[in-house]
Scaffold this active site. Structure first.
Site, PDB file in Angstrom:
ATOM      1  CG  ASN A  11      93.817  40.517 -90.048  1.00  0.00           C
ATOM      2  OD1 ASN A  11      94.336  41.376 -89.619  1.00  0.00           O
ATOM      3  ND2 ASN A  11      94.134  39.385 -89.694  1.00  0.00           N
ATOM      4  CD1 TRP A  12      93.567  46.217 -93.993  1.00  0.00           C
ATOM      5  CD2 TRP A  12      94.293  48.268 -93.235  1.00  0.00           C
ATOM      6  NE1 TRP A  12      92.766  47.147 -94.690  1.00  0.00           N
ATOM      7  CE2 TRP A  12      93.175  48.300 -94.212  1.00  0.00           C
ATOM      8  CE3 TRP A  12      94.592  49.181 -92.595  1.00  0.00           C
ATOM      9  CZ2 TRP A  12      92.534  49.381 -94.605  1.00  0.00           C
ATOM     10  CZ3 TRP A  12      93.979  50.605 -92.984  1.00  0.00           C
ATOM     11  CH2 TRP A  12      92.949  50.631 -94.028  1.00  0.00           C
ATOM     12  CE  LYS A  13      97.098  38.562 -91.585  1.00  0.00           C
ATOM     13  NZ  LYS A  13      97.532  37.175 -91.997  1.00  0.00           N
ATOM     14  CG  HIS A  98      94.472  35.840 -87.033  1.00  0.00           C
ATOM     15  ND1 HIS A  98      95.718  35.159 -87.320  1.00  0.00           N
ATOM     16  CD2 HIS A  98      94.008  36.094 -88.262  1.00  0.00           C
ATOM     17  CE1 HIS A  98      95.967  35.447 -88.740  1.00  0.00           C
ATOM     18  NE2 HIS A  98      94.798  35.897 -89.193  1.00  0.00           N
ATOM     19  CD  GLU A 100      99.119  36.341 -88.713  1.00  0.00           C
ATOM     20  OE1 GLU A 100      98.866  37.302 -88.823  1.00  0.00           O
ATOM     21  OE2 GLU A 100      99.115  35.765 -90.214  1.00  0.00           O
ATOM     22  CD  GLU A 170      91.736  33.824 -91.465  1.00  0.00           C
ATOM     23  OE1 GLU A 170      91.645  34.635 -92.055  1.00  0.00           O
ATOM     24  OE2 GLU A 170      92.544  34.107 -90.399  1.00  0.00           O
ATOM     25  N   GLY A 176      98.831  33.479 -96.151  1.00  0.00           N
ATOM     26  CA  GLY A 176     100.125  34.326 -96.633  1.00  0.00           C
ATOM     27  C   GLY A 176     100.643  33.175 -97.382  1.00  0.00           C
ATOM     28  CB  SER A 216      96.170  32.444-100.089  1.00  0.00           C
ATOM     29  OG  SER A 216      97.558  32.466 -99.432  1.00  0.00           O
ATOM     30  N   GLY A 237      93.678  38.816 -95.782  1.00  0.00           N
ATOM     31  CA  GLY A 237      94.991  39.423 -95.365  1.00  0.00           C
ATOM     32  C   GLY A 237      95.657  40.373 -96.243  1.00  0.00           C
ATOM     33  N   GLY A 238      96.519  39.679 -97.289  1.00  0.00           N
ATOM     34  CA  GLY A 238      97.556  40.594 -98.115  1.00  0.00           C
ATOM     35  C   GLY A 238      96.727  41.318 -98.993  1.00  0.00           C
TER      36      GLY A 238
HETATM   37  P1  13P Z   1      96.229  36.188 -96.502  1.00  0.00           P
HETATM   38  O1  13P Z   1      94.934  36.455 -97.234  1.00  0.00           O
HETATM   39  O2  13P Z   1      97.197  37.126 -96.546  1.00  0.00           O
HETATM   40  O3  13P Z   1      96.573  34.847 -96.718  1.00  0.00           O
HETATM   41  O4  13P Z   1      95.948  36.238 -94.838  1.00  0.00           O
HETATM   42  C1  13P Z   1      94.670  35.820 -94.376  1.00  0.00           C
HETATM   43  C2  13P Z   1      94.497  36.056 -93.052  1.00  0.00           C
HETATM   44  O5  13P Z   1      95.087  35.875 -92.108  1.00  0.00           O
HETATM   45  C3  13P Z   1      93.231  37.066 -92.627  1.00  0.00           C
HETATM   46  O6  13P Z   1      93.062  37.024 -91.391  1.00  0.00           O
END
Ligand code: 13P
Length: 253
Positions: A11-13, A98, A100, A170, A176, A216, A237-238
């Site tokens: 997930n590149w956000k 998600h 967010e 999640e 994050g 994470s 994510g990251g």
């Molecule tokens: P991180 O891997 O940066 O914690 O993010 C997870 C995420 O929100 C994937 O959708």
């Protein structure tokens, strides 16, 4: 490790320019061990999905997903992107719910149910996200919360309609933050989710359903997380923004 499909989705956000996005894809292509049996999905911003699909040409080991879609079919919804539009550019997956989007954009269960319907009507596989905040875990209400997130959105569907469903657990406190759920915590919740799905639908469907862990997840902890019986991969994510890290997570089964 489970007998189910293995999936790693990035997930590149809201990151990258077009050239950075294409570089990242090239980096993944050059680091990828093509013997991997895992399904690989990248979910860039809407704007980059088409260009990445063109860039990949006939290489079909990497599938594309969106990070969201509209709950509406089409029409006067300025700024929205429909599931039908995504399908028309050969996008195959879509992340729905998600945290967010739940937190910053106030997405409700009613909206999420509609989004999943739109995705399924258009043959997209929904990656439906659930997970608790830290205070809910501290109050020990996290199981009830996750049960409600699942029941309130999925209970009106039939198992047959949900064949393409993927669930991602999640925990919000792990996203994050660099704090990962322990493999025991992830396994415990994944078993619980499978139990809820089994009660809502049937055992067979629950047994086959891919449930990903997100929060994470990185090359250091992926192996241990993915070794849990009920963890079928990750939503990253990251670490999905670095080709090396993403590829080493893909190699962690
Ligand atoms: P991180 O891997 O940066 O914690 O993010 C997870 C995420 O929100 C994937 O959708």
């Amino acid at each position: 490790m489970s007998f189910r499909r293995k999936i790693v989705a990035g997930n590149w956000k809201m990151n990258n320019s077009l050239s950075e996005a294409l570089n990242l894809i090239d980096g993944i292509l050059s680091n990828l061990d093509t013997r991997t049996t895992a399904e690989i999905i990248v979910c860039p911003a809407y704007t980059f999905i088409g260009p990445i699909i063109n860039h990949l040409k006939d290489f079909n080991r990497i599938k594309l997903g969106a990070q969201n879609c509209s709950e509406h079919v089409s029409g006067a919804y300025t700024g929205e992107v429909s599931a039908q539009m995504l399908k028309s550019i050969e996008c195959d997956y879509v992340i729905i719910g998600h945290s967010e989007r739940r937190i910053y954009f106030n997405e409700t269960n009613t909206q999420l149910k509609e989004k999943i319907k739109r995705a399924l009507e258009n043959g997209l596989a929904p990656i439906f996200c659930v997970g608790e905040k830290m205070e809910e875990r501290k109050n020990r209400t996290h199981f009830n919360l996750v049960r409600d997130q699942i029941k309130n959105v999925l209970s009106s569907f039939k198992a047959k309609e949900l064949e393409k469903l993927i669930i991602a657990y999640e925990p919000v406190w792990a996203i994050g933050t660099g704090v990962t759920a322990t493999s025991a915590e992830a396994q415990e919740m994944h078993v619980f989710i499978r139990q809820i799905i089994s009660e809502l639908f049937d055992q067979e469907f629950a047994r086959e359903l891919p449930i990903l862990y997100g929060g994470s997840c990185n090359p250091q902890n992926a192996k241990e997380l993915f070794s849990c019986d009920d963890v079928d991969g990750g939503l990253i994510g990251g670490a999905s923004l670095k080709a090396n890290d993403f590829c080493s997570i893909i190699q962690s089964f």
